[in-house]
Scaffold this active site. Structure first.
Site, PDB file in Angstrom:
ATOM      1  N   GLU A 170       0.835  -1.204   0.000  1.00 19.20           N
ATOM      2  CA  GLU A 170       0.000   0.000   0.000  1.00 19.20           C
ATOM      3  C   GLU A 170       0.876   1.263   0.000  1.00 19.20           C
ATOM      4  OE1 GLU A 170      -4.293  -0.125   1.559  1.00 19.20           O
ATOM      5  OE2 GLU A 170      -3.222   0.911   3.147  1.00 19.20           O
TER       6      GLU A 170
ATOM      7  N   HIS B  15       6.427 -26.748   0.477  1.00 14.15           N
ATOM      8  CA  HIS B  15       5.603 -27.734  -0.222  1.00 14.15           C
ATOM      9  C   HIS B  15       4.448 -27.044  -0.943  1.00 14.15           C
ATOM     10  CE1 HIS B  15       7.568 -31.208   1.789  1.00 14.15           C
ATOM     11  NE2 HIS B  15       7.881 -30.239   2.632  1.00 14.15           N
TER      12      HIS B  15
ATOM     13  N   LYS C  27     -13.350   2.119  -3.063  1.00 17.99           N
ATOM     14  CA  LYS C  27     -14.195   2.468  -1.916  1.00 17.99           C
ATOM     15  C   LYS C  27     -15.344   3.368  -2.356  1.00 17.99           C
ATOM     16  CE  LYS C  27     -10.305   2.528   1.332  1.00 17.99           C
ATOM     17  NZ  LYS C  27      -9.523   3.377   2.229  1.00 17.99           N
TER      18      LYS C  27
HETATM   19  O1  PA5 Z   1      -2.788   1.606   6.084  1.00 19.22           O
HETATM   20  C1  PA5 Z   1      -3.779   2.254   5.844  1.00 19.22           C
HETATM   21  O2  PA5 Z   1      -3.809   3.492   5.886  1.00 19.22           O
HETATM   22  C2  PA5 Z   1      -5.070   1.552   5.533  1.00 19.22           C
HETATM   23  O3  PA5 Z   1      -4.883   0.202   5.326  1.00 19.22           O
HETATM   24  C3  PA5 Z   1      -6.061   1.746   6.667  1.00 19.22           C
HETATM   25  O4  PA5 Z   1      -5.519   1.229   7.843  1.00 19.22           O
HETATM   26  C4  PA5 Z   1      -7.399   1.055   6.370  1.00 19.22           C
HETATM   27  O5  PA5 Z   1      -7.891   1.508   5.144  1.00 19.22           O
HETATM   28  C5  PA5 Z   1      -8.395   1.352   7.466  1.00 19.22           C
HETATM   29  O6  PA5 Z   1      -8.561   2.717   7.599  1.00 19.22           O
HETATM   30  P1  PA5 Z   1      -9.159   3.328   8.908  1.00 19.22           P
HETATM   31  O7  PA5 Z   1      -8.213   3.054  10.023  1.00 19.22           O
HETATM   32  O8  PA5 Z   1      -9.276   4.784   8.619  1.00 19.22           O
HETATM   33  O9  PA5 Z   1     -10.487   2.702   9.141  1.00 19.22           O
END
Ligand code: PA5
Length: 457
Positions: free
Chosen positions: A288, A309, A421
């Site tokens: 990410e 495996h 989203k």
């Molecule tokens: O690392 C990140 O920023 C994302 O993976 C968030 O943790 C995830 O989208 C959840 O977001 P939030 O904590 O605002 O609910």
């Protein structure tokens, strides 16, 4: 192995394949990155490294541990992505009892998906009077988490009309977002996610440490280990030479040079089986943070010996585009001795113990990968304890950030995942989102019946 190294944590660069990587120009950027770190830290934009919130949080955790958390037998964590993966890794590594037969004691249930049947099963089986619901969302608006929250709140209200609020703890942005408003409206117990502390960089904050404290883990060890690696990067005296000597910078140079040399997949092979979920935590952190503008390398979580495996054949003899971070420990549990009456084809196990299998297999796999030309960095931990986990998490977090800076991208945002989203919200009928709704209509009706290519099987 040198004398005394049993208790040390080692980064073994022997097989990193530097001779095949264009690293010199990247190394020369230590001064630029040191200056950038200093500026970002002074501006309060990197709390995950500087941890200015930690002193207050440690006091809070100590109080929670000896008070509020104590009577609960179950914690139901509602959160997703960075709000869940750190807690799961810590649980699996240091409180694995819930996955073993005969578990007694505290249980942590992490709800990081929106499977209706799974949520229902939890609500049917958990005793509300012994359950604390920990809602974790930095933004306070994430539909997966908030959708679950609405239903779980109703479940608590129905079961505990006079006490439901005492079974909720919200961890969210200090100032904004739906959860913050909700907490204000009902006077609920909350913890803050500090400004600029993004989800995937937040495991060593209340996000991961409250579940750790609930489970009775050594959260102080985690914090100390984390800070021992992160604090030098937040030190105002950081300069080019100090950054160049920091392992996170070397890792970042390696990570970016690998990408430049066409190694576009990064295996994380954990030969500490109970640490396998750290590979998932790291996969989200790396993917990410760094999958931006057509750049990045795909993290591939793997665990030994299981994946020997499974996917290892592809690692060894598939496309030559893989590098590997190999995590192992100096020594693991010895295990039971093998019995004396084994068939003769297993003679080589005579006098050995079960715990000797894993290190032998780790060595075999590590050597096999190196001989197949996979650039490999080995992280060898003296002890697989909380302090070592904290150190590793700081190393990998800082390395991810610095790799992103070397790539020229922003490693703390995630713009591409926002589209999905918005489309899901449009699909559910959220207000506005006209463009997304039009795009959805076009996508789902793609070319009309004549233009579709759907076949029965
Ligand atoms: O690392 C990140 O920023 C994302 O993976 C968030 O943790 C995830 O989208 C959840 O977001 P939030 O904590 O605002 O609910």
């Amino acid at each position: 192995m040198t004398a005394g190294s049993q208790q040390q944590d080692i980064l073994d660069w022997t097989n990193a394949s530097w001779d095949r990587l264009p690293a010199a120009g990247l190394r020369a950027r230590a001064g630029e990155l040191a200056a950038r770190l200093a500026g970002e830290i002074a501006a309060g934009r990197l709390p995950f490294l500087a941890t200015p919130f930690m002193a207050a949080l440690e006091q809070e955790l100590a109080a929670l541990e000896s008070g509020f958390l104590k009577p609960f037998e179950h914690m139901l964590l509602l959160g997703i992505g960075g709000s869940a993966l750190g807690a799961r890794a810590l649980q699996k590594a240091f409180a694995p009892g819930q996955d073993l037969p005969g578990h007694r004691g505290k249980s942590l249930w992490i709800m990081d998906n929106v499977d209706a049947a799974v949520l229902q099963a939890h609500l049917d089986r958990l005793p509300p009077e012994k359950t604390l619901v920990y809602v974790v969302s930095k933004s306070g608006d994430t539909i997966e988490t908030i959708g679950q929250y609405f239903l779980v709140k109703d479940w608590l209200k129905a079961a505990l009309p006079g006490a439901w609020k005492d079974h909720l703890l919200l961890n969210t942005d200090e100032h904004k977002g739906y959860l913050r408003e909700e907490a204000g409206a009902f006077g609920m117990r909350t913890l803050p996610v500090p400004d600029n502390l993004g989800g995937r960089y937040s495991a060593i904050s209340a996000v991961g440490l409250v579940p750790a404290a609930f489970l009775g883990l050594d959260w102080r060890g985690l914090v100390r280990g984390f800070q021992s690696v992160a604090a030098p990067l937040a030190d105002p005296g950081l300069d080019a030479a100090k950054l160049a000597a920091h392992p996170s910078f070397e890792f970042a140079v390696w990570g970016k040079a690998l990408m430049d040399a066409g190694f576009c997949e990064l295996i994380t092979f954990f030969y500490i089986p109970q640490w396998a979920s750290f590979a998932d935590w790291f996969a989200q952190l790396w993917a990410e943070s760094l999958g931006k503008g057509g750049q990045g390398s795909q993290p591939i979580p793997a665990v030994g010996a299981t994946d020997q495996h499974s996917v290892n054949q592809m690692f060894l003899d598939g496309p030559r585009n893989k590098a590997c971070l190999f995590v192992e420990r100096a020594a693991g549990p010895e295990g039971l001795p093998f019995p004396a009456d084994m068939p003769s084809i297993f003679d080589y196990l005579q006098g050995k113990r079960f715990g000797e299998l894993l290190p032998a297999e780790a060595l075999g796999t590590r050597m096999g990968l190196c001989q197949s030309g996979v650039p490999l960095l080995a992280l060898r931990l003296g002890r697989d304890d909380a302090r070592a986990a904290g150190k590793m998490m700081a190393l990998l977090g800082a390395a991810t950030l610095l790799t992103g800076w070397l790539m020229g991208i922003n490693p703390v945002d995630q713009p591409a995942v926002e589209l999905g989203k918005r489309l899901a919200k449009a699909r559910l009928g959220a207000g506005g989102l006209a463009e997304e709704k039009a795009a959805l209509a076009a996508f789902t009706g793609q070319g009309g019946a004549a233009g579709r290519d759907e076949r029965r099987f």
